[in-house]
Design a protein around this motif. Structure first.
Motif: not given
Length: 688
Positions: A241-244, A213-220, A181-187
């Motif tokens: 499995t990828v779950d971003v 998880a990333e709050k910027d939808p484009v980066l997510a 898990l990366d809770p602030a995953c950026g790109s």
């Protein structure tokens, strides 16, 4: 004049097409009347027609084969909107995802008609050159273009963080399922590095889950797209499995029921509005409610809350998180629980912000039956002076030293290295938890690492060997220079001219340094796409450039760069100096000057030798203020034929070499005195 169907390119793109530095493209525009006129953009960053630029470069004999990816990127960039371009790049990958990769929540991305057309072109190119190659190229250009708004974890650091997490969790053996898990995953850079570690070190066909998880939808969307193209050549049938998800992980836990083996995170720093009020009763704060001024500790507690028993989290944090008074209660609770395993102080320049020496915190959730009292110990590692090589930081040395300090084996240690190569300039100590639980709970490694452990014994032996070599060089140079005959007669001495007169005669051109735009100068290690920036203050601090500017901004601002064999002169009395430039390109700051000579009329070493005499600077000084300036055009130079200049120049070169050797000898002598004193004061004198 605007051309609706033209493909716009900036001066930076023109430089890439021609395979030159970006400042060269700016110079072409200024010097050649035939250079294409702008079709758009701004005065600071004009845009040109790609077709017209290619025709001009072809006529000038400067055109090279740039490949289809280079032609494609300007069209993506021409979409104008950062979000639109990012979404288009993401869709390029999502439409080609690997058949063994399952996207748990595929993002919904709407595109304009022109963006959809570009996506189709990119997919067609990817069929010829490879989906990942095309996507990573476009993503890299997008991140470079928006580097001020988006910071990403550099690939070597991301790889190091993933390897530390995996090695601490399993020791030297890798087995079992992988959930990351990366809770602030950026790109998605850290998750991408985790994917490499999972594939390279796993046995069997266990499933892998990469969650982010990333709050910027484009980066997510870009992160999900990046992971959807994960290459699995060596384990092609392994399920992934990828779950971003798009979420602010502190305010809204994106995966509330998920517990993972590894957490990797480079959280945002110094965010005061992180949700302190609404999260006051959040159950994640097992180790205490993070103060409003400690958002980084909120990310630490969130990361630990997501771990399975025995799981490991590695977070990249600012150094203040280890020492601020407001966070001492939570740091103490982490120590008492035995969760904090290591704090690693990295060299400055490892990641943005490059001027700060960031830290890695390594945390591990308790295993069943594990003791959770103050009998634990913590590894404190100070790698702030880690070894450098020709490309900057020596990442192999850094990772090997870190792995040795935390007690895990590094299988990637290069075979041609001496046995303790990895410990080069990396200091470490293992401190019992009870010794850290004082009034400050300061976890800064440099505060605890003993001074006597700063260098390995092999390093000390090599320093003595280098000292002997330098001593021999000084003696040899002194013998050569002391034999030079100096005339005591003043009659028949050469005439004197000035820089101004030489410039008027066409023997040289004077270029003045410029003041870059505010915020354009970065600090830390120079990026591959950066140009060193030298200021007068750097001369006062040792002489090396203290910052750098991205090539794209150098070209956009038309900043002039130096060339090899330019003579550089400081125009300030207190830092007056002159030397022959040996770097390929440097941007000069105010009060620095580059003298570009005509080699048929002036020898650069002769010129620098004449100029660097202290008396010359005093005579040309303005003395109008406490920080007197030097009028470079008034600096004096001998008038001698070119053949005689070269003879003088060779002697000047020997003098410079002698000066540098003497200085290095003195610096190394000081290091040896310090290391001997530290080791003797630590009781390391041999009994034999």
């Amino acid at each position: 004049m605007s051309q609706p169907n033209a493909i716009p390119v900036t001066l930076a793109e023109i430089a890439r097409i021609a395979g030159v530095g970006r400042a060269a493209a700016s110079n072409w525009r200024r010097r050649h009347d035939t250079f294409p006129a702008p079709i758009g953009g701004t005065d600071v960053s004009p845009q040109f027609s790609l077709t017209e630029v290619e025709a001009w470069l072809r006529d000038q004999g400067k055109l090279r084969d740039i490949g289809e990816k280079e032609r494609l990127w300007p069209q993506f960039d021409a979409l104008g909107d950062r979000a639109e371009t990012g979404r288009a790049i993401a869709v390029t990958a999502l439409k080609q995802q690997h058949h063994d990769v399952v996207l748990e929540s595929e993002p919904e991305l709407s595109l304009s008609h022109s963006a959809e057309h570009l996506v189709d072109r990119a997919i067609a190119l990817a069929e010829r050159e490879g989906p990942r190659e095309v996507f990573e190229f476009l993503l890299g250009r997008w991140l470079d273009t928006h580097v001020r708004q988006i910071s990403s974890t550099p690939e070597p650091l991301a790889q190091l963080m993933a390897e530390i997490a995996e090695r601490v969790r399993t020791g030297t053996e890798s087995s079992g399922p992988r959930t990351v898990l990366d809770p602030a995953c950026g790109s998605g850079g850290l998750l991408r590095a985790a994917a490499d570690v999972c594939v390279g070190g796993s046995d069997g066909m266990d499933p892998v889950l990469l969650a982010g998880a990333e709050k910027d939808p484009v980066l997510a969307a870009l992160a999900a797209a990046r992971l959807s193209l994960t290459s699995l050549e060596d384990t092609a049938s392994r399920p992934w499995t990828v779950d971003v998800r798009t979420a602010d992980s502190l305010r809204e836990d994106s995966h509330p029921d998920l517990r993972v083996d590894l957490v990797l995170c480079n959280p945002p720093f110094n965010e005061r509005d992180w949700g302190y009020e609404e999260l006051a009763t959040d159950p994640r704060w097992v180790y205490g409610l993070p103060p409003r001024t400690e958002p980084e500790l909120a990310w630490v507690e969130h990361a630990v809350s997501k771990l399975r028993p025995g799981g490991v989290a590695v977070l990249l944090l600012p150094p203040a998180a280890a020492s601020r008074k407001a966070g001492r209660r939570i740091r103490g609770a982490l120590l008492r629980a035995g969760v904090l395993r290591a704090v690693i102080a990295l060299p400055s320049g490892c990641a943005p912000p490059h001027s700060v020496a960031l830290q890695l915190w390594v945390l591990q959730a308790d295993r069943p039956g594990q003791r959770t009292d103050v009998g634990h110990s913590v590894h404190l590692i100070d790698a702030g002076d880690a070894a450098k090589n020709a490309d900057g930081l020596d990442w192999i040395a850094l990772r090997s030293g870190v792995f040795a300090a935390i007690g895990v084996k590094d299988h990637a240690l290069r075979q041609d290295s001496p046995g303790d190569f990895a410990l080069w300039q990396i200091r470490s100590v293992t401190v019992p938890t009870i010794d850290l639980l004082d009034d400050e709970v300061d976890l800064t490694p440099a505060r605890h690492v003993p001074a006597g452990s700063s260098g390995s014994f092999v390093e000390l032996r090599e320093s003595w060997s280098r000292f002997s070599t330098l001593l021999a060089e000084v003696q040899q140079s002194a013998g050569s220079l002391s034999s030079i005959g100096l005339s005591a007669k003043e009659d028949g001495q050469p005439g004197i001219t000035t820089i101004g007169e030489l410039a008027r005669a066409g023997a040289l051109v004077v270029y003045a340094g410029q003041l870059p735009a505010e915020g354009s100068v970065r600090t830390g290690a120079v990026s591959k796409a950066g140009v060193p920036f030298l200021a007068v203050s750097d001369l006062l601090m040792g002489g090396e450039p203290g910052g750098w500017i991205p090539e794209q901004e150098v070209a956009a601002a038309a900043l002039r760069t130096t060339e090899r064999n330019d003579v550089i002169v400081s125009g300030v009395t207190r830092a007056f100096f002159a030397w022959v430039e040996d770097r390929a390109a440097t941007v000069l700051g105010p009060q620095l000057y580059a003298l570009r000579v005509d080699p048929a009329k002036l020898d650069p070493w002769f010129l620098a030798g004449c100029l660097r005499a202290p008396a010359n600077g005093r005579q040309a000084g303005t003395h109008t203020s406490s920080s007197a300036r030097v009028d470079v055009r008034k600096l004096q130079v001998l008038q001698v034929p070119i053949a005689e200049q070269r003879r003088y120049g060779e002697v000047f070169r020997q003098v410079v070499r002698f000066e540098q050797t003497v200085q290095e000898l003195g610096d190394l002598g000081a290091v040896l005195v310090r290391e001997l004193s530290n080791n003797l004061s630590a009781g390391r004198l041999s009994q034999s």
